[in-house]
Design an enzyme around this catalytic site. Structure first.
Site, short mmCIF file in Angstrom:
data_model
loop_
_atom_site.label_atom_id
_atom_site.label_comp_id
_atom_site.label_asym_id
_atom_site.label_seq_id
_atom_site.Cartn_x
_atom_site.Cartn_y
_atom_site.Cartn_z
N ARG A 149 0.82 -1.22 0.00
CA ARG A 149 0.00 0.00 0.00
C ARG A 149 0.85 1.26 0.00
NH1 ARG A 149 -0.06 -2.58 4.72
NH2 ARG A 149 0.21 -1.51 6.73
N GLU A 225 -5.74 -1.44 7.44
CA GLU A 225 -4.37 -1.94 7.54
C GLU A 225 -3.46 -1.07 8.39
OE1 GLU A 225 -2.76 -3.91 3.91
OE2 GLU A 225 -4.47 -2.95 2.93
N HIS A 241 -30.11 4.16 -1.57
CA HIS A 241 -31.28 3.29 -1.66
C HIS A 241 -31.26 2.17 -0.63
CE1 HIS A 241 -32.90 5.00 -5.44
NE2 HIS A 241 -31.63 5.35 -5.61
N LYS A 330 -2.77 -16.03 4.74
CA LYS A 330 -1.99 -16.53 3.59
C LYS A 330 -1.29 -17.83 3.94
CE LYS A 330 -1.18 -12.03 1.41
NZ LYS A 330 -0.17 -11.00 1.08
#
Length: 341
Positions: A149, A225, A241, A330
């Site tokens: 990131r 994160e 909506h 992971k």
């Protein structure tokens, strides 16, 4: 002003400039033979599939935002999955994985190869680079950062150049303005501190128009994160909506925050929605994206809001870089051999 570790954000302008130099100038001249099938990069494409996950996958969201403002010649399909969409005709696939080891992205890349689609990798290396390079497929190697990131410009800017080279969008005249947006946000630390203080000990409800979906998603992801914070994104007009109905119940700890850019076509719609939200007792915060071009305001937004989450992490005494639950997931997926890569 408190002393905040901005990690790689001060490097973002240089990461953007450095990374675009790594896109091969002759990328349209590539022609590879894979299992007896010729993949010719000089041909016309009728869509672009940008595949990636997490900090890499948000590149597709940002490009999708920009195409609400730019005259993109073909649809941009954002794929955050281990499979590609089924019904594709003549797509260009851009596989983005910062580490190069993202299992879902590698599976999508292998599927693109098996279908005979032109594919370009954007990565720092890893298995993705090895797999594609061994087949003669173009790979754009980008500079490293502390985590995916934090390397966003080095993934986004080559992707924009690729779109330019394939005639999908004219981006060259906006690249520097995008860097200006980053630089402007880096000077707005005081505003980031004020916003982080407003979000402290609250669950952010992020209201954002469809044309700024990527900014909203990136903000949520950075809250998750960096600050280890839950957050909710409501995309307008769809959120008008359904999500808005929940404001009739006064739930403790919610903080409404709207993201609005210049010339957003949903601007007046979002302003009206905020008036209604306010009429039920909420006091929404508004973040205005600054910039004279779509890329500048987009990059200002993701930079400013990312810095805000680092300030929030500081206030919470949270270490922003590590993501232990993601790492553990992971490992478990690998142990259970869910990904044949």
């Amino acid at each position: 002003m408190v002393a905040i570790n901005l990690i790689d954000y001060p490097r973002w302008p240089s990461l953007a400039r450095e990374s675009i130099l790594n896109v091969p100038a002759d990328i349209r001249n590539v022609k590879v033979n894979i299992d007896g099938r010729v993949i010719d990069y000089s041909g016309e494409v009728d869509s672009v599939v940008i595949t990636g996950m997490g900090g890499s996958g948000v590149v597709g969201d940002i490009v999708s935002d920009l195409c609400w403002f730019w005259d993109c010649k073909v649809p941009i399909i954002v794929s955050k999955n281990m499979r590609l969409p089924r019904r594709l005709s003549k797509p260009l696939v851009i596989a983005i994985s910062y580490s190069g080891n993202t299992a879902e992205t590698i599976m999508s890349a292998n599927e693109a190869l098996s279908r005979g689609y032109p594919i370009i990798g954007v990565t720092t290396g890893g298995k993705l680079s090895t797999i594609l390079s061994n087949k003669g497929v173009p790979v754009v190697l980008v500079p490293k950062a502390s985590a995916p990131r934090y390397g966003l410009p080095s993934l986004l800017y080559p992707t924009l150049i690729i779109l330019e080279r394939f005639g999908i969008a004219s981006v060259a005249n906006e690249l520097e303005s995008g860097i200006s947006g980053m630089e402007r946000a880096l000077k707005a630390i005081d505003e980031a501190e004020r916003l982080a203080g407003e979000l402290l000990n609250a669950i952010p409800i992020i209201w954002v128009g469809e044309s700024r979906r990527g900014v909203g998603i990136r903000f949520k992801n950075d809250l998750n994160e960096n600050a280890k914070y839950f957050a909710i994104v409501s995309i307008i007009p769809e959120g008008a909506h359904n999500d808005i109905a929940a404001v009739t119940t006064k739930q403790v700890g919610l903080r409404h925050i709207a993201i609005m850019g210049p010339n957003d076509y949903e601007g007046r719609y979002l302003e009206t929605l905020l008036d209604v939200v306010s009429s039920f007792g909420a006091k929404p915060l508004v973040v205005k994206l600054e910039g004279s071009t779509p890329l500048e305001s987009e990059m200002y937004g993701v930079t400013f809001l990312g810095i805000t989450t680092l300030v929030l992490a500081h206030l919470l005494n949270v270490e922003p870089i590590s993501t232990l639950p993601i790492d553990r997931l992971k490992e478990e997926l690998d142990k259970r051999k869910l990904f044949p890569v």
